[in-house]
Write a protein that holds these residues in place. Structure first.
Motif: not given
Length: 339
Positions: A269, A318, A329
């Motif tokens: 991310l 998260q 994710t």
């Protein structure tokens, strides 16, 4: 990973911008079930779609006014609570939820600062104290064990600044002070109507100069003092931060790039990008995009995140994924955003 088929969750402050984004993510999450969305006890019960018509026929969550006498029932049904509340409200509620056996992910600033005196100066109230340490949940730098009762989710500006500066902390010149200029959309001020944060009233301007409560949080995160100047922009959501930091002698562009890529090679991310990012790359996503350029003995970062997602709701999910042994994710990609 828990043996339950799904993990039952509640969102407090579900009518606000971060709260509704949390609710939307949890609504779609394959392992979390959103059982309750709570609002202020002064409100009436209403469907979330009454406040956010774009969710009509897409999310049937009923927003309920919170009353403390609901706690025993909640403790029997819910394992996790996400608090998207004002700082003092979180400080008051979190200990009660923990005592009831509920794991708390707190999106306010109530528990982020490790120094109680610094907290009181920044937030204006005494920070509740616990016997256990409270993890500061910058997700890419946190290792949750799955038994912590309370996790402090970082602020939006500190997330952008921390993700840029932490990989090169050892490369900075001794005694140097990074400078962070960051612009946020008006959603960062919250949903409650305020004339001075309305889109039609906002011109690009600095605010909280040398006094913003995120300054000590950023300094704590990166391990040194910083100069932080936030700005309010005439757009809905997103943060674009420009960061200047002096490098130690002998540190070149290759070393900076190597440090960034090494830090985030296994972090899906965070994206190290080849051009300064645009907000449109990250708005509505859980990503942080980082660009770095070395100029003389300084490094200049351009960092973009969605303040309501990577800076709030998606980072909280998260962290919850990590807490329960799920992939980083899980439930975060291709969901879009509510606003």
């Amino acid at each position: 990973m828990t043996s339950q088929k799904t993990i039952q969750c509640a969102v407090f402050g579900a009518s606000g911008y971060s709260g509704v984004e949390l609710s939307w993510l949890l609504h779609h999450h394959p392992q979390f079930t959103l059982s309750y969305g709570f609002t202020s006890g002064a409100r009436e019960a209403e469907p979330v779609a009454a406040l956010y018509p774009q969710l009509n026929d897409r999310c049937d969550l009923m927003l309920q006014p919170w009353q403390l006498d609901l706690l025993p029932q909640l403790a029997e049904q819910v394992q996790v609570a996400f608090l998207a509340l004002p700082h003092e409200a979180s400080a008051e509620l979190a200990p009660k939820l923990i005592d009831a056996g509920i794991v708390v992910f707190d999106l306010s600033g109530a528990f982020r600062l490790s120094d109680p005196a610094q907290h009181e100066q920044a937030y204006g109230f005494v920070q509740p104290q616990f016997a256990h340490a409270i993890p500061y949940g910058l997700a890419e730098y946190t290792q949750l064990q799955g038994n912590e009762p309370l996790i402090a989710v970082p602020g939006c500006y500190p997330t952008a600044a921390g993700l840029a500066l932490r990989p090169i902390a050892d490369f900075l010149a001794n005694g140097s002070t990074p400078i962070i200029n960051a612009v946020s959309g008006v959603s960062g001020a919250g949903r409650k109507a305020q004339l001075h944060t309305g889109v039609c009233e906002v011109s690009l301007q600095a605010y909280g100069v040398a006094s913003h409560r995120h300054q000590p949080e950023i300094a704590q995160s990166v391990g040194r003092e910083v100069i932080f100047v936030p700005h309010l922009g005439n757009f809905k959501r997103g943060i674009l931060a420009t960061i200047y930091a002096e490098l130690a002698a002998g540190v070149d562009a290759a070393a900076v790039q190597q440090a960034l890529h090494a830090a985030y090679a296994e972090q899906p991310l965070v994206r190290v990008v080849a051009q300064p990012p645009k907000l449109q790359q990250v708005v509505g996503t859980p990503y942080c995009d980082i660009y770095a350029k070395v100029h003389g003995n300084h490094v200049i970062f351009s960092v973009a995140i969605d303040n309501l997602l990577k800076g709030a709701a998606s980072q909280a999910v998260q962290l919850a994924n990590q807490y329960f042994g799920l992939a980083t994710t899980t439930g975060l990609l291709n969901r879009g955003a509510v606003l």
